[in-house]
Design a protein around this motif. Structure first.
Motif, PDB file in Angstrom:
ATOM      1  N   ARG A  62      -0.694   7.427  -3.685  1.00 31.50           N
ATOM      2  CA  ARG A  62      -1.016   7.438  -5.103  1.00 31.50           C
ATOM      3  C   ARG A  62       0.082   7.573  -5.997  1.00 31.50           C
ATOM      4  NH1 ARG A  62      -3.437  11.910  -4.473  1.00 31.50           N
ATOM      5  NH2 ARG A  62      -2.149  13.370  -5.313  1.00 31.50           N
ATOM      6  N   ILE A  63       1.248   8.261  -5.694  1.00 25.98           N
ATOM      7  CA  ILE A  63       2.154   8.581  -6.602  1.00 25.98           C
ATOM      8  C   ILE A  63       2.715   7.214  -6.870  1.00 25.98           C
ATOM      9  CG2 ILE A  63       4.652   9.379  -6.804  1.00 25.98           C
ATOM     10  CD1 ILE A  63       3.394  11.997  -5.542  1.00 25.98           C
ATOM     11  N   LEU A  64       3.088   6.526  -5.655  1.00 26.00           N
ATOM     12  CA  LEU A  64       3.878   5.150  -5.798  1.00 26.00           C
ATOM     13  C   LEU A  64       2.963   4.335  -6.687  1.00 26.00           C
ATOM     14  CD1 LEU A  64       6.168   3.219  -5.091  1.00 26.00           C
ATOM     15  CD2 LEU A  64       5.222   2.999  -2.768  1.00 26.00           C
ATOM     16  N   SER A  65       1.508   4.227  -6.399  1.00 24.49           N
ATOM     17  CA  SER A  65       0.738   3.154  -7.045  1.00 24.49           C
ATOM     18  C   SER A  65       0.914   3.543  -8.560  1.00 24.49           C
ATOM     19  CB  SER A  65      -0.609   3.409  -6.773  1.00 24.49           C
ATOM     20  OG  SER A  65      -0.867   2.944  -5.380  1.00 24.49           O
ATOM     21  N   HIS A  66       0.881   4.806  -9.007  1.00 29.65           N
ATOM     22  CA  HIS A  66       0.886   5.258 -10.174  1.00 29.65           C
ATOM     23  C   HIS A  66       2.335   4.658 -10.861  1.00 29.65           C
ATOM     24  CE1 HIS A  66       1.658   7.627 -13.713  1.00 29.65           C
ATOM     25  NE2 HIS A  66       0.277   7.639 -14.196  1.00 29.65           N
ATOM     26  N   TRP A  67       3.294   4.768 -10.094  1.00 30.65           N
ATOM     27  CA  TRP A  67       4.821   4.447 -10.802  1.00 30.65           C
ATOM     28  C   TRP A  67       4.667   2.932 -10.934  1.00 30.65           C
ATOM     29  CZ3 TRP A  67       8.700   1.168 -10.357  1.00 30.65           C
ATOM     30  CH2 TRP A  67      10.078   1.418 -11.054  1.00 30.65           C
ATOM     31  N   LEU A  96       7.717   3.237   3.574  1.00 31.41           N
ATOM     32  CA  LEU A  96       7.049   2.539   4.419  1.00 31.41           C
ATOM     33  C   LEU A  96       7.218   2.552   5.764  1.00 31.41           C
ATOM     34  CD1 LEU A  96       7.080  -0.856   2.135  1.00 31.41           C
ATOM     35  CD2 LEU A  96       5.443   1.066   2.303  1.00 31.41           C
ATOM     36  N   ASN A  97       8.561   2.710   6.051  1.00 27.71           N
ATOM     37  CA  ASN A  97       8.866   3.035   7.668  1.00 27.71           C
ATOM     38  C   ASN A  97       8.178   4.397   8.180  1.00 27.71           C
ATOM     39  OD1 ASN A  97      10.353   2.389   9.964  1.00 27.71           O
ATOM     40  ND2 ASN A  97      11.747   4.385   9.590  1.00 27.71           N
ATOM     41  N   LEU A  98       8.069   5.355   7.568  1.00 34.04           N
ATOM     42  CA  LEU A  98       7.380   6.556   7.904  1.00 34.04           C
ATOM     43  C   LEU A  98       6.030   6.340   7.999  1.00 34.04           C
ATOM     44  CD1 LEU A  98       9.612   8.936   5.813  1.00 34.04           C
ATOM     45  CD2 LEU A  98       9.405   8.925   8.237  1.00 34.04           C
ATOM     46  N   PRO A 108      -4.441  -3.905   1.071  1.00 34.58           N
ATOM     47  CA  PRO A 108      -4.192  -4.403  -0.550  1.00 34.58           C
ATOM     48  C   PRO A 108      -2.980  -3.495  -1.051  1.00 34.58           C
ATOM     49  CG  PRO A 108      -6.410  -4.152   0.174  1.00 34.58           C
ATOM     50  CD  PRO A 108      -5.794  -3.610   1.275  1.00 34.58           C
ATOM     51  N   TRP A 109      -2.862  -2.140  -0.636  1.00 34.94           N
ATOM     52  CA  TRP A 109      -2.028  -1.289  -1.217  1.00 34.94           C
ATOM     53  C   TRP A 109      -0.455  -1.842  -0.774  1.00 34.94           C
ATOM     54  CZ3 TRP A 109       1.594   1.714   1.278  1.00 34.94           C
ATOM     55  CH2 TRP A 109       2.345   2.761   0.553  1.00 34.94           C
ATOM     56  N   VAL A 113       2.680  -2.977  -2.885  1.00 32.43           N
ATOM     57  CA  VAL A 113       4.183  -2.511  -2.773  1.00 32.43           C
ATOM     58  C   VAL A 113       5.151  -3.546  -2.458  1.00 32.43           C
ATOM     59  CG1 VAL A 113       5.235  -0.666  -1.289  1.00 32.43           C
ATOM     60  CG2 VAL A 113       2.941  -0.063  -2.354  1.00 32.43           C
ATOM     61  N   THR A 114       4.570  -4.393  -1.576  1.00 30.25           N
ATOM     62  CA  THR A 114       5.583  -5.464  -1.156  1.00 30.25           C
ATOM     63  C   THR A 114       5.938  -6.142  -2.261  1.00 30.25           C
ATOM     64  OG1 THR A 114       4.498  -5.582   0.951  1.00 30.25           O
ATOM     65  CG2 THR A 114       5.857  -7.425   0.439  1.00 30.25           C
ATOM     66  N   CYS A 115       4.960  -6.661  -3.141  1.00 27.98           N
ATOM     67  CA  CYS A 115       5.326  -7.508  -4.564  1.00 27.98           C
ATOM     68  C   CYS A 115       6.329  -6.633  -5.272  1.00 27.98           C
ATOM     69  CB  CYS A 115       4.088  -7.822  -5.327  1.00 27.98           C
ATOM     70  SG  CYS A 115       2.994  -8.925  -4.691  1.00 27.98           S
ATOM     71  N   SER A 116       6.224  -5.389  -5.376  1.00 25.57           N
ATOM     72  CA  SER A 116       7.105  -4.546  -6.354  1.00 25.57           C
ATOM     73  C   SER A 116       8.395  -4.716  -5.358  1.00 25.57           C
ATOM     74  CB  SER A 116       6.715  -3.150  -6.321  1.00 25.57           C
ATOM     75  OG  SER A 116       7.522  -2.367  -7.072  1.00 25.57           O
ATOM     76  N   LEU A 117       8.649  -4.580  -4.339  1.00 26.37           N
ATOM     77  CA  LEU A 117       9.784  -4.767  -3.610  1.00 26.37           C
ATOM     78  C   LEU A 117      10.714  -6.001  -3.916  1.00 26.37           C
ATOM     79  CD1 LEU A 117       9.130  -2.728  -0.106  1.00 26.37           C
ATOM     80  CD2 LEU A 117      10.442  -1.844  -1.963  1.00 26.37           C
TER      81      LEU A 117
END
Length: 397
Positions: A62-67, A96-98, A108-109, A113-117
């Motif tokens: 949730r925190i990463l999505s919000h960021w 992601l590794n953890l 989808p999440w 995140v992959t697009c952000s990376l």
């Protein structure tokens, strides 16, 4: 977005560059920078693994999505320096590794995140902090971050990037670190950050099983840990010389314990016993707590993967000499005496030159003496002024 706990102001939601980060209004750009390094996310990932409690996993996602939603690329203060993007990208990769493997409903999440990376990778490459005059921990953070991203992302060009950035990291080891293991920025705080950056790179290299790390790189990193052990107290605390930088690549147990148990005024970013413990597990040198080592596949306490080389003779016995770094150490019983006559940082070419580079530090288990230019020397509860006319200045960066 600057947390309002500082001055009640916010950073504009607009494109800006590094020059606009100094506002002369009491705000400090390091506040949003530190929060947006997202280094608490891998902590949540570890909590999920240790407890099996899905609430930690959900909170991290949730925190990463919000960021990501709140900080579109190139918009806002968190897209002004490549180093910050690199440290943040590594935090996301570690998370992601953890959390892996991912469930079908999480795909989808994961795609978001992959697009952000990918955006982080392109931003760092376009704004990399390289100069033919000098390189520092900023450029090193950039290339370690890019190497990490190229290890986690797959697709066209990633294999070539892995080779390119790995070579750059190895070149920076030879450029930025003296033969005795000292970082050429002449700061014990930066010594910690740079050691952790190169250690992160080595741990990533270990994942490329087909290409082992170069012996020269491994040996120089071993020397960095020997350097830290030479100047550290028995409890794993370093003396402060140069910038009081508290940067990290990843939070270790030392950092978390202080956040949880110590009032702010009592915290010290130079308490690094768990970083020393990671070096002990890797190289079989020095001492330190090993709590973090298992996360990196180093749980075997009887064997170190890089323990073949002999110790530097200058770093054995009660008297230790680090000639290129300009440091002499005498340890006897419960007392330590350290003499610093360090060269100008980065060969005198710029960013780090401190007038505490000629310093004397004496400490024992029960009493501590510190005699540095222009600063009070403490003995028990009494203080004595040194006679220098040159004030000591420690400049955060």
């Amino acid at each position: 977005m600057e947390p309002r706990f500082r001055i009640g102001a916010e950073w504009p939601y607009a494109r800006c560059d590094g020059r606009e980060c100094i506002r002369h209004d009491g705000s400090d750009v390091k506040v949003p920078y530190e929060v947006s390094r997202l280094q608490f996310l891998p902590v949540l990932g570890k909590a999920h693994i240790l407890t099996g409690d899905d609430s930690y996993r959900r909170a991290a996602k949730r925190i990463l999505s919000h960021w990501i939603q709140s900080n579109p690329v190139l918009v806002g203060v968190n897209w002004t320096i490549a180093m910050e993007a690199a440290l943040r990208a590594m935090s996301i990769c570690f998370l992601l590794n953890l959390l892996s493997p991912f469930r079908p409903e999480e795909q989808p999440w994961l795609a978001t995140v992959t697009c952000s990376l990918v955006e982080h990778l392109h931003y760092i490459e376009a704004n990399i902090e390289f100069s033919h005059l000098l390189t520092s921990n900023h450029y090193l953070s950039d290339v370690v971050g890019l190497y990490c991203l190229s290890m986690f992302l797959h697709g066209e060009g990633m294999a070539a990037r892995r080779g390119e950035y790995r070579q750059r990291i190895e070149a920076e080891m030879a450029q930025q670190v003296y033969e005795d293991g000292g970082d050429y920025e002449a700061s014990t705080g930066y010594q910690v950050l740079v050691t952790q950056l190169f250690t992160t790179a080595l741990l990533l290299m270990r994942c490329e099983r087909s290409t082992p790390p170069r012996p020269a790189f491994v040996e120089r990193l071993r020397m960095m840990f020997q350097f830290l052990n030479a100047i550290a107290s028995t409890s794993g605390q370093l003396p402060q010389v140069g910038d009081c930088d508290d940067g990290r690549t990843e939070l270790l147990v030392d950092d978390l314990q202080q956040m949880i148990h110590c009032p702010v005024a009592e915290r010290n970013s130079l308490r690094v016993s768990h970083l020393l413990g990671l070096g002990q597990r890797l190289f079989g040198v020095g001492a330190g707590a090993g709590d973090d080592s298992a996360w990196y596949g180093l749980s075997d306490t009887t064997r170190s993967p890089y323990s073949e080389a002999q110790l530097n003779p200058g770093l054995t016995g009660p008297i230790k000499v680090l000639p290129r770094s300009g440091i002499g150490v005498l340890k006897h019983g419960f007392a330590d005496l350290l003499f610093f006559a360090v060269p100008n940082g980065i060969f005198g070419k710029g960013s780090h030159t401190h007038n505490d580079k000629l310093s004397l530090f004496c400490a024992s288990v029960v009493r501590k003496f510190s005699a540095t230019p222009g600063r009070a020397a403490t003995h028990g509860t009494s203080q004595y002024e040194t006679g220098s006319a040159v004030p000591r200045r420690t400049t955060p960066c």
